[in-house]
Design a protein around this motif. Structure first.
Motif, PDB file in Angstrom:
ATOM      1  N   ASP A 115      14.306  -7.073 -40.532  1.00  0.00           N
ATOM      2  CA  ASP A 115      13.813  -8.346 -40.000  1.00  0.00           C
ATOM      3  C   ASP A 115      14.388  -9.521 -40.771  1.00  0.00           C
ATOM      4  OD1 ASP A 115      11.785  -9.760 -38.213  1.00  0.00           O
ATOM      5  OD2 ASP A 115      11.151 -10.461 -40.187  1.00  0.00           O
ATOM      6  N   VAL A 116      14.463  -9.372 -42.098  1.00  0.00           N
ATOM      7  CA  VAL A 116      15.036 -10.421 -42.941  1.00  0.00           C
ATOM      8  C   VAL A 116      16.516 -10.626 -42.620  1.00  0.00           C
ATOM      9  CG1 VAL A 116      15.742 -10.925 -45.305  1.00  0.00           C
ATOM     10  CG2 VAL A 116      13.386 -10.247 -44.836  1.00  0.00           C
ATOM     11  N   MET A 117      17.211  -9.546 -42.398  1.00  0.00           N
ATOM     12  CA  MET A 117      18.640  -9.619 -42.071  1.00  0.00           C
ATOM     13  C   MET A 117      18.862 -10.401 -40.774  1.00  0.00           C
ATOM     14  SD  MET A 117      20.541  -8.000 -44.374  1.00  0.00           S
ATOM     15  CE  MET A 117      21.973  -7.212 -43.627  1.00  0.00           C
ATOM     16  N   GLN A 118      17.912 -10.280 -39.854  1.00  0.00           N
ATOM     17  CA  GLN A 118      18.034 -10.973 -38.569  1.00  0.00           C
ATOM     18  C   GLN A 118      17.600 -12.427 -38.647  1.00  0.00           C
ATOM     19  OE1 GLN A 118      15.748  -8.628 -35.816  1.00  0.00           O
ATOM     20  NE2 GLN A 118      17.119  -6.875 -35.912  1.00  0.00           N
ATOM     21  N   LYS A 119      16.526 -12.675 -39.372  1.00  0.00           N
ATOM     22  CA  LYS A 119      15.924 -14.026 -39.378  1.00  0.00           C
ATOM     23  C   LYS A 119      16.270 -14.850 -40.619  1.00  0.00           C
ATOM     24  CE  LYS A 119      11.903 -12.441 -36.727  1.00  0.00           C
ATOM     25  NZ  LYS A 119      10.428 -12.235 -36.772  1.00  0.00           N
ATOM     26  N   GLY A 120      16.677 -14.204 -41.686  1.00  0.00           N
ATOM     27  CA  GLY A 120      16.898 -14.906 -42.959  1.00  0.00           C
ATOM     28  C   GLY A 120      15.595 -15.053 -43.732  1.00  0.00           C
ATOM     29  N   PHE A 121      15.702 -15.579 -44.953  1.00  0.00           N
ATOM     30  CA  PHE A 121      14.529 -15.716 -45.826  1.00  0.00           C
ATOM     31  C   PHE A 121      13.765 -17.005 -45.507  1.00  0.00           C
ATOM     32  CE2 PHE A 121      17.276 -12.876 -48.316  1.00  0.00           C
ATOM     33  CZ  PHE A 121      16.394 -11.856 -48.563  1.00  0.00           C
TER      34      PHE A 121
END
Length: 309
Positions: free
Chosen positions: A303-309
C-alpha cells in the motif's frame, strides 16, 4: 447494532477509526456519521455536546486520540494528557446526555504497569508503576476506562472498554519523529533502499518484545465486541504472540528487500521490556485474530509503495 443504526465513529480518519468505518460499510452499515477535527474539535465541551444533541447517534466508537511513539509521548507530555482527557471526557458525557445506546472506548496496552507479569491479564491494571516515557498517555487512557465504568455504575450506561496491543495497518503514521516502531522501520528501510545507504539505525537494543495486531483485525474485534460484550472493566485485543524488535527489524528488512546492515543504538530508550497481551478473555468471547505478521506487513508495504508515505 442493526444495519440502519446510527453510528458515530470519533477519529474516523485515523488508522483504527478508518478501519472500523471500512469494515462497518463492508458489512452493510450505512448510517455512519463522522466529523473531521476541523469540523468538530473534540477537546471543546460545548461543540461536542451540541453535536450529540443534534445527531443523536445510537452507537459510538471512541477511537479519537492524540497518539505517537516514545519520542512524541515523552516530548509532548502535557498535550498527551490534556488532549486525551478532554476528548474522552467530552464524548462520554455528551453520549450520556444524548442517551446513546452503547459506547466503546478504545485504549492502549500502555495502561499496564511497566513490569507487569507476562502475558498481561486485564486484572493487572493499576497493580504497579507505569512506563515513564508514556505515563501521561497511559493515565489518560486509564481514566477513560474508569470513566466508562463510573457512568455504567451511576447511570446504567452500556459503555465498554477495549485495549488493543500495538497496531499497524493502512493510514498509519510514518512521520519519523512521531510514529511507532513498525511504520518507522518500514520508512527507514525503504528510504535507505532507495538511496542505497549502507546501514539503518534502529533505536534501542533490539531486545524488547512487542506484539503487533493488524488494524483490520482490530476493527473486526471491535465490531464483534460491540455486538457481544456488555460488561464493566476491559477486554484485551491482541494476537497472543510477540516478537523482539530485532526480529521485527529483520522481518521488515526482508519484506522491503533492504540489503544494508542494521545498527542498534542502545543509547536510545527501549521502553517497556515486554508487552504481551493475555487474550484468553477475548478468545473465550468467540474472537481470534486472523492476519499473520508477515502477511500483514507485506500488505501494508504494498500500500505504501502505491500511495507513498
Amino acid at each position: 447494532m442493526e444495519k440502519n443504526s446510527k453510528i458515530y465513529i470519533a477519529g474516523h480518519r485515523g488508522m483504527v477509526g478508518s478501519a472500523i468505518k471500512k469494515h462497518l460499510e463492508t458489512a452493510g452499515f450505512q448510517n455512519i456519521i463522522t466529523r473531521t477535527s476541523r469540523e468538530l474539535d473534540l477537546r471543546q465541551q460545548e461543540p461536542v455536546k451540541a453535536f450529540f444533541e443534534q445527531e443523536k447517534p445510537e452507537y459510538v466508537f471512541l477511537a479519537a486520540a492524540k497518539v505517537g511513539g516514545i519520542v512524541a509521548n515523552n516530548t509532548y507530555r502535557a498535550e498527551f494528557l490534556y488532549d486525551n482527557l478532554m476528548i474522552q471526557n467530552n464524548i462520554v458525557h455528551a453520549a450520556y446526555i444524548a442517551g446513546v445506546t452503547k459506547l466503546m472506548f478504545l485504549g492502549s496496552s500502555c495502561i499496564y504497569p511497566k513490569l507487569a507479569p507476562q502475558p498481561m491479564k486485564e486484572e493487572y491494571l493499576l497493580t504497579g508503576e507505569l512506563e515513564a516515557t508514556n505515563e501521561p498517555y497511559a493515565i489518560a487512557k486509564i481514566a477513560g476506562i474508569k470513566l466508562c465504568d463510573a457512568y455504567r455504575a451511576q447511570y446504567g450506561c452500556n459503555y465498554i472498554s477495549v485495549m488493543p496491543t500495538n497496531l499497524y495497518g493502512l493510514n498509519d503514521n510514518y512521520d519519523l519523529n512521531n510514529s511507532h516502531v513498525l511504520p518507522a522501520l518500514i520508512r527507514k528501510m525503504h528510504e535507505a533502499k532507495m538511496k542505497d545507504e549502507a546501514e539503518v539505525v534502529v533505536w534501542g537494543s533490539g531486545t524488547p518484545k512487542r506484539e503487533f495486531l493488524h488494524a483490520d483485525d482490530m476493527a473486526e474485534a471491535c465490531i464483534y465486541l460491540m455486538g457481544n460484550y456488555n460488561e464493566e472493566g476491559l477486554v484485551n485485543i491482541g494476537v497472543g504472540k510477540d516478537i523482539t524488535i530485532k526480529e521485527l527489524a529483520l522481518l521488515i528488512k526482508e519484506i522491503v528487500e533492504y540489503k544494508g546492515e542494521l545498527v542498534f543504538d542502545a543509547s536510545k530508550p527501549d521502553g517497556t521490556p515486554r508487552k504481551l497481551m493475555d487474550v484468553t478473555k477475548l478468545n473465550n468471547l468467540g474472537w481470534q485474530a486472523k492476519i499473520g505478521l508477515k502477511e500483514g506487513i507485506q500488505a501494508v508495504y504494498q500500500d505504501v509503495m502505491q500511495k507513498g508515505f
